[in-house]
Design a protein around this motif. Structure first.
Motif, mmCIF file in Angstrom:
data_model
loop_
_atom_site.group_PDB
_atom_site.id
_atom_site.type_symbol
_atom_site.label_atom_id
_atom_site.label_comp_id
_atom_site.label_asym_id
_atom_site.label_seq_id
_atom_site.Cartn_x
_atom_site.Cartn_y
_atom_site.Cartn_z
ATOM 1 N N TRP A 37 -18.499 72.261 95.797
ATOM 2 C CA TRP A 37 -17.892 73.577 95.898
ATOM 3 C C TRP A 37 -16.382 73.528 95.818
ATOM 4 O O TRP A 37 -15.720 74.557 95.933
ATOM 5 N N LEU A 38 -15.838 72.365 95.608
ATOM 6 C CA LEU A 38 -14.392 72.223 95.556
ATOM 7 C C LEU A 38 -13.797 73.073 94.435
ATOM 8 O O LEU A 38 -12.735 73.651 94.575
ATOM 9 N N PHE A 39 -14.506 73.158 93.344
ATOM 10 C CA PHE A 39 -14.015 73.910 92.189
ATOM 11 C C PHE A 39 -14.875 75.158 91.998
ATOM 12 O O PHE A 39 -15.625 75.278 91.043
ATOM 13 N N ALA A 40 -14.776 76.086 92.918
ATOM 14 C CA ALA A 40 -15.586 77.309 92.886
ATOM 15 C C ALA A 40 -15.083 78.283 91.823
ATOM 16 O O ALA A 40 -15.731 79.278 91.557
ATOM 17 N N GLY A 41 -13.955 78.022 91.234
ATOM 18 C CA GLY A 41 -13.426 78.893 90.193
ATOM 19 C C GLY A 41 -12.110 79.528 90.596
ATOM 20 O O GLY A 41 -11.167 79.555 89.833
ATOM 21 N N SER A 42 -12.064 80.068 91.809
ATOM 22 C CA SER A 42 -10.843 80.685 92.313
ATOM 23 C C SER A 42 -10.963 80.797 93.828
ATOM 24 O O SER A 42 -12.021 80.534 94.398
ATOM 25 N N LEU A 43 -9.893 81.205 94.450
ATOM 26 C CA LEU A 43 -9.908 81.381 95.897
ATOM 27 C C LEU A 43 -10.940 82.433 96.296
ATOM 28 O O LEU A 43 -11.716 82.240 97.221
ATOM 29 N N ARG A 44 -10.970 83.544 95.579
ATOM 30 C CA ARG A 44 -11.936 84.616 95.902
ATOM 31 C C ARG A 44 -13.366 84.149 95.699
ATOM 32 O O ARG A 44 -14.253 84.518 96.468
ATOM 33 N N SER A 45 -13.608 83.340 94.673
ATOM 34 C CA SER A 45 -14.957 82.810 94.454
ATOM 35 C C SER A 45 -15.371 81.909 95.608
ATOM 36 O O SER A 45 -16.510 81.964 96.070
ATOM 37 N N GLY A 46 -14.450 81.104 96.079
ATOM 38 C CA GLY A 46 -14.734 80.243 97.215
ATOM 39 C C GLY A 46 -15.011 81.043 98.479
ATOM 40 O O GLY A 46 -15.900 80.699 99.260
ATOM 41 N N GLN A 47 -14.280 82.130 98.678
ATOM 42 C CA GLN A 47 -14.504 82.987 99.839
ATOM 43 C C GLN A 47 -15.871 83.663 99.756
ATOM 44 O O GLN A 47 -16.580 83.778 100.753
ATOM 45 N N VAL A 52 -21.649 83.956 101.540
ATOM 46 C CA VAL A 52 -23.078 83.834 101.276
ATOM 47 C C VAL A 52 -23.678 82.691 102.089
ATOM 48 O O VAL A 52 -24.750 82.830 102.693
ATOM 49 N N MET A 53 -22.991 81.557 102.151
ATOM 50 C CA MET A 53 -23.495 80.422 102.926
ATOM 51 C C MET A 53 -23.575 80.770 104.407
ATOM 52 O O MET A 53 -24.500 80.363 105.107
ATOM 53 N N THR A 54 -22.622 81.555 104.891
ATOM 54 C CA THR A 54 -22.642 81.984 106.280
ATOM 55 C C THR A 54 -23.832 82.889 106.546
ATOM 56 O O THR A 54 -24.521 82.753 107.565
ATOM 57 N N LEU A 55 -24.116 83.807 105.634
ATOM 58 C CA LEU A 55 -25.283 84.672 105.787
ATOM 59 C C LEU A 55 -26.580 83.869 105.799
ATOM 60 O O LEU A 55 -27.472 84.122 106.602
ATOM 61 N N ILE A 56 -26.685 82.896 104.912
ATOM 62 C CA ILE A 56 -27.887 82.064 104.845
ATOM 63 C C ILE A 56 -28.076 81.292 106.144
ATOM 64 O O ILE A 56 -29.170 81.275 106.718
#
Length: 97
Positions: A37-47, A52-56
């Protein structure tokens, strides 16, 4: 001596666990995937990914099947009123329509 205050707190309250192994085991899958997940695309994508991971993980901790929970919530979300959004969180979840 550095941990004296924490030890004293633990001894004063018998309900406090002596270690945090349970928490560490819960976050281990996310820690192992960190490089993915280091390269999620952008800061907003990482957020967004973190949300989503928190919801899961919250769904799991509340005894819900994450797939069924997310499917039901995403189905209700477009028609939900702003005041009803708290009811869609895992700890408030009711599968009744």
């Amino acid at each position: 001596m550095k941990r004296w205050l924490a030890l004293k707190r633990y001894l004063d309250d018998g309900s406090i666990p002596i270690d945090n192994n349970w928490v560490e085991n819960q976050i281990r899958p996310w820690a192992l995937g960190r490089k993915n997940w280091l390269f999620a695309g952008s800061l907003r994508s990482g957020q967004r990914a973190a949300n989503v991971m928190t919801l899961i993980q919250s769904a799991k901790m509340n005894g819900l099947d994450p797939h069924r929970y997310l499917k039901a919530v995403l189905g209700r979300l477009p028609t939900a009123r702003h005041s009803d959004l708290d009811g869609l969180l895992p700890h408030n979840w009711s599968s009744q329509v």
